[in-house]
Scaffold this motif. Structure first.
Motif, PDB file in Angstrom:
ATOM      1  N   ALA A 134     -17.348   5.183   7.958  1.00  0.00           N
ATOM      2  CA  ALA A 134     -16.309   5.672   7.052  1.00  0.00           C
ATOM      3  C   ALA A 134     -15.984   4.603   6.026  1.00  0.00           C
ATOM      4  N   ARG A 135     -15.628   5.048   4.844  1.00  0.00           N
ATOM      5  CA  ARG A 135     -15.159   4.131   3.812  1.00  0.00           C
ATOM      6  C   ARG A 135     -13.712   3.760   4.080  1.00  0.00           C
ATOM      7  N   LEU A 136     -13.220   2.799   3.314  1.00  0.00           N
ATOM      8  CA  LEU A 136     -11.805   2.464   3.398  1.00  0.00           C
ATOM      9  C   LEU A 136     -10.962   3.677   3.016  1.00  0.00           C
ATOM     10  N   THR A 137      -9.940   3.951   3.788  1.00  0.00           N
ATOM     11  CA  THR A 137      -8.979   4.954   3.360  1.00  0.00           C
ATOM     12  C   THR A 137      -8.152   4.373   2.206  1.00  0.00           C
ATOM     13  N   GLY A 138      -7.353   5.211   1.591  1.00  0.00           N
ATOM     14  CA  GLY A 138      -6.516   4.731   0.496  1.00  0.00           C
ATOM     15  C   GLY A 138      -5.604   3.607   0.950  1.00  0.00           C
ATOM     16  N   ASN A 139      -5.003   3.774   2.125  1.00  0.00           N
ATOM     17  CA  ASN A 139      -4.095   2.735   2.615  1.00  0.00           C
ATOM     18  C   ASN A 139      -4.843   1.469   2.983  1.00  0.00           C
ATOM     19  N   GLN A 140      -6.044   1.610   3.547  1.00  0.00           N
ATOM     20  CA  GLN A 140      -6.849   0.432   3.876  1.00  0.00           C
ATOM     21  C   GLN A 140      -7.279  -0.308   2.612  1.00  0.00           C
ATOM     22  N   LEU A 141      -7.586   0.427   1.557  1.00  0.00           N
ATOM     23  CA  LEU A 141      -7.929  -0.217   0.290  1.00  0.00           C
ATOM     24  C   LEU A 141      -6.731  -0.986  -0.257  1.00  0.00           C
ATOM     25  N   ARG A 142      -5.568  -0.370  -0.211  1.00  0.00           N
ATOM     26  CA  ARG A 142      -4.350  -1.010  -0.714  1.00  0.00           C
ATOM     27  C   ARG A 142      -4.032  -2.272   0.090  1.00  0.00           C
ATOM     28  N   GLN A 143      -4.123  -2.188   1.407  1.00  0.00           N
ATOM     29  CA  GLN A 143      -3.840  -3.347   2.249  1.00  0.00           C
ATOM     30  C   GLN A 143      -4.898  -4.436   2.075  1.00  0.00           C
ATOM     31  N   SER A 144      -6.158  -4.047   1.925  1.00  0.00           N
ATOM     32  CA  SER A 144      -7.229  -5.035   1.777  1.00  0.00           C
ATOM     33  C   SER A 144      -7.069  -5.824   0.485  1.00  0.00           C
ATOM     34  N   LEU A 145      -6.683  -5.150  -0.588  1.00  0.00           N
ATOM     35  CA  LEU A 145      -6.474  -5.863  -1.846  1.00  0.00           C
ATOM     36  C   LEU A 145      -5.269  -6.794  -1.753  1.00  0.00           C
ATOM     37  N   ALA A 146      -4.239  -6.361  -1.049  1.00  0.00           N
ATOM     38  CA  ALA A 146      -3.077  -7.237  -0.870  1.00  0.00           C
ATOM     39  C   ALA A 146      -3.466  -8.490  -0.097  1.00  0.00           C
ATOM     40  N   ASP A 147      -4.287  -8.338   0.943  1.00  0.00           N
ATOM     41  CA  ASP A 147      -4.699  -9.507   1.724  1.00  0.00           C
ATOM     42  C   ASP A 147      -5.741 -10.345   0.989  1.00  0.00           C
ATOM     43  N   LEU A 148      -6.545  -9.712   0.149  1.00  0.00           N
ATOM     44  CA  LEU A 148      -7.483 -10.471  -0.669  1.00  0.00           C
ATOM     45  C   LEU A 148      -6.723 -11.381  -1.631  1.00  0.00           C
ATOM     46  N   TYR A 149      -5.620 -10.882  -2.156  1.00  0.00           N
ATOM     47  CA  TYR A 149      -4.754 -11.699  -3.011  1.00  0.00           C
ATOM     48  C   TYR A 149      -4.076 -12.795  -2.185  1.00  0.00           C
TER      49      TYR A 149
END
Length: 787
Positions: A122-137
């Protein structure tokens, strides 16, 4: 009791042989019964329902699957099959058909046996994408550790600017809500000329749009998310504008640093009265002062929240899954990558460059080092030489401008399947794969915390003990708390309530502010149970205390009055709009039963003018007990109370659902829904309805066919606290929410094992989350071993 050795040697083997023979006879009888049932089903049912109950186009297209016990299934067959001639299959024939169907395709065990669930890519869900970008920052700044400290730090100066020798007060304020008028804000501070610096971090408990509202009669500036990132600039107070609003999209489980510089300057004319308040309008809420429970009294590291709107994910299986790959999703991920590219170039790169001056700038080595760390964090792995050449060397060579190079690399990285598909890591080390799954499970994100990256680097996630230790560290995190809150909301299904409205004539005072109070009350109760020392699931139904406000007490009466001992002098009602200060009630009320009878839940599961045993019964069946219900045969409109003014709600619902075709499901729904009839449309307790005693008796048939009866909501609450069905439903819901895969995909026995561990832990919810994370994290190990 003891037996003579000769008895044991002589008779025990004979007894064992007899038991084996009895067992073989029982199995033979079961096989014969199923074979008889198969023959009857083939001749009488398969034409309309399919050979394996899969459904037939133009006949009965809904598959014959469910979780009714053998007894319930037999009863349904006796009453309804075959259609138009129900008497043709009754008695032993109905029992045989039920036995065949239950074993062959109807039951959950049969479905798992026929088509074993698998862990799906499965790809990242919308929430997983949002959280991943926050943690990448946050990777380039640091993530805050959890703290119980709350409030906002205030530093007060005499004079209109920061000057250390003029500092008079330094303290933690509960909230920002002050009306100084024309007086001094504190001892030693001039009333005509003062400066206040507030700083802290705001915790978002739910993902969504928040409207930040500052009301001030004098000049101020507000930074948000990062010092220097101005949200509101009112440095020069002009005109009569005193209200300032900005909308930001925040992510659950994140803390956002902010500061407010508040300046009262000396004037030649009369000084304006000084006042300021900091409020927000949270998702599903009304405007309120940002509560003390949502503020940390210091600024955490800079935080990022994606503002791009993402499409909703598939929820057909009851939990979010990243399976849709369409134009809308592709466009939104591109927009998100472009947005993040700008932030990476404008904020992350200068920060990295400043802190890594030892890396030479020759041949743009520092820029390449930054991009390497960025991509390795996003891809969750070390980069190969080929990947570096494509993603970094080639792009930097083609872009003389550093910012353009960064934006290009970010776009390529965040659109890569290596970022968007977190399970595409089979070639990575086991420690890396384990860290990936732990981060996805707890944070919906990538591994970004330095301590976790060090464990990957040192290969310290190699066995179950190491994984469990890491999981216990991760469970007590703001991000995990945010995800847990979301899980509990899904378990209670309150996300689907929408706007709760009631008949104003019948329920005066049931207003948005009261509803916001009730939601805050429920959330505070959930937090207290989950994050208490015992974290005992059973208290969700047995706790006889709650959180309340004066507004709730006024509307709901003595049952919801605060305990006076829990009302300290500093605990004053806020001046601003919105929910009031939460205070704990006294214990001992027999009708206040945790979440089960909470007015927010009860009013959400009701009509505008009457209670709804059907809504409440469906909720209990599907969510509290994890059972399945087939869709209704036709659209359902409740009978108006005005048509039958002499009937109680229970009598009216019983009348409307009395046909045999309705009773197939409503015998299960009504039997549970009626137990909550002592709570009206707004969740207020009542003994009578239409001047008649309320009948709250009900029934439920468990998965193993045992019928349970309840006299009232108290017996139901005790049952839900102790029921194997309820425990199993809660464990399954938690697993699906945190892992976003069916639990059976990790083994047909995993749900039973998890439920048993949950029971043995004293029903500790946090321990359950750790066990779930360990199972998900061990999957790469198990795959390696199996291979």
């Amino acid at each position: 009791m003891t037996f003579h050795p000769q008895f044991v040697r002589t008779y025990l083997p004979l007894a064992l042989l007899a038991l084996v023979g009895y067992g073989q006879t029982c199995l033979a009888d079961e096989d014969a019964t199923r074979e008889k049932g198969r023959q009857i089903y083939t001749s009488m049912c398969a034409e309309c329902h399919g050979d394996k109950g899969e459904g037939v186009v133009g006949a009965y297209e809904t598959p014959l699957i469910g979780d009714a016990s053998l007894g319930e299934l037999t009863h349904q067959i006796t009453k309804t099959m075959p259609e138009g001639d129900a008497e043709a299959c009754v008695g032993p024939d109905a029992e045989a058909v039920a036995a065949f169907m239950h074993y062959a395709f109807y039951s959950e065990a049969a479905r798992i046996r026929n088509r074993p669930p698998q862990i799906s890519l499965a790809r990242l869900t919308g929430n997983q994408l949002r959280q991943s970008l926050a943690d990448l920052y946050s990777h380039f700044h640091g993530s805050p550790g959890y703290t119980d400290d709350r409030g906002v730090k205030g530093v007060y100066f005499t004079g209109s600017r920061w000057k250390n020798e003029n500092k008079k007060i330094e303290r933690v304020d509960p909230t920002i809500d002050f009306d100084f008028g024309r007086e001094s804000p504190g001892e030693g501070i001039t009333k005509e000329d003062f400066f206040i610096h507030w700083n802290g971090s705001i915790i978002a408990e739910e993902t969504g749009d928040y409207e930040i509202v500052v009301r001030s009669t004098v000049s101020f500036t507000m930074d948000f998310g990062k010092m220097g990132r101005t949200l509101i600039d009112n440095h020069v107070q002009s005109g009569d504008k005193t209200e300032f609003r900005e909308v930001v999209r925040l992510t659950a489980g994140r803390a956002y640093p902010f500061k407010i510089d508040y300046i009262q300057r000396k004037r030649k004319t009369e000084q304006p009265p000084a006042s300021i308040s900091l409020s927000w309008v949270p998702p599903h809420g009304v405007e309120e002062l940002i509560p003390q429970r949502n503020i940390i009294p210091w600024t955490v590291e800079p935080t990022y929240s994606l503002q791009t709107k993402l499409p909703p994910d598939d929820r057909s299986y009851g939990f979010e899954r990243g399976i849709a790959v369409d134009r809308q999703w592709d466009d939104s991920t591109t927009a998100a990558a472009i947005e993040f590219g700008i932030v990476a170039a404008d904020e992350l790169w200068p920060h990295y460059s400043q802190r890594n001056k030892k890396i030479p700038e020759e041949n743009r080595a520092r820029l390449k080092a930054f991009l390497t760390e960025f991509i390795e964090t996003a891809f969750r792995t070390k980069l190969s030489d080929e990947t570096k050449q494509l993603y970094i060397d080639q792009q930097v060579a083609e872009c003389p401008d550093d910012h353009e190079a960064i934006r290009r690399v970010v776009l390529m990285t965040l659109k890569s399947p290596r970022f968007l598909y977190p399970q595409a890591d089979a070639t990575d080390s086991l420690s890396q794969q384990v860290a990936n799954r732990l981060s996805l499970t707890f944070y919906d994100s990538i591994p970004s915390d330095k301590w976790l990256l060090e464990k990957i680097q040192r290969d310290q996630l190699q066995n179950e003990q190491q994984i469990r230790e890491a999981a216990w560290r991760m469970v007590n995190d703001f991000r995990t708390r945010g995800k847990t809150r979301e899980m509990l909301h899904e378990w209670l299904n309150i996300g689907h309530f929408g706007e709760i409205t009631k008949d104003e004539a019948r329920f005066p005072g049931f207003e948005p502010e009261l509803i916001a109070d009730m939601r805050a009350s429920l959330d505070q109760f959930l937090d207290d149970i989950v994050w208490s020392e015992k974290s005992d699931y059973r208290q969700l139904f047995t706790a006889d205390w709650a959180y309340t406000t004066d507004r709730m007490a006024e509307f709901y009466g003595d049952q919801w009055k605060p305990e006076e001992a829990a009302k300290p002098e500093a605990d004053k009602l806020p001046r601003g709009p919105g929910p009031q200060q939460l205070r704990k009630t006294a214990g001992g009320d027999a009708h206040r039963l945790g979440v089960l009878t909470h007015p927010y839940l009860m009013s959400g599961l009701a009509y505008t003018d009457a209670s709804s045993p059907i809504h409440r019964g469906v909720f209990l069946i599907r969510y509290m007990l994890g059972r399945t219900l087939r869709p209704p045969n036709a659209a359902f409109s409740p009978l108006s109370p005005d048509l039958h003014p002499d009937l109680t709600t229970r009598e009216r619902v019983s009348l409307q659902t009395s046909p045999e075709s309705c009773q197939v499901c409503h015998s299960r729904i009504n039997g549970l829904g009626f137990t909550l009839e002592r709570f009206d449309a707004v969740g207020r307790f009542r003994d009578t309805e239409r001047e008649r005693q309320v009948n709250a008796q009900g029934t439920y048939t468990t998965r193993d066919g045992r019928e349970v009866t309840f006299q009232n909501e108290q017996e139901l609450a005790k049952f839900l606290a102790e029921s194997d069905d309820a425990h199993r439903a809660f464990v399954s819901r938690a697993f699906q929410h945190f892992v976003k895969q069916p639990v059976a995909a990790y083994g047909p026995e995993k749900l039973d094992e998890l439920t048993e561990k949950f029971k043995n832990s004293g029903y500790n919810i946090r321990a359950l989350l750790v066990e779930i994370a360990v199972i998900a994290a061990m999957e790469p190990h198990n795959t390696k071993i199996a291979g």
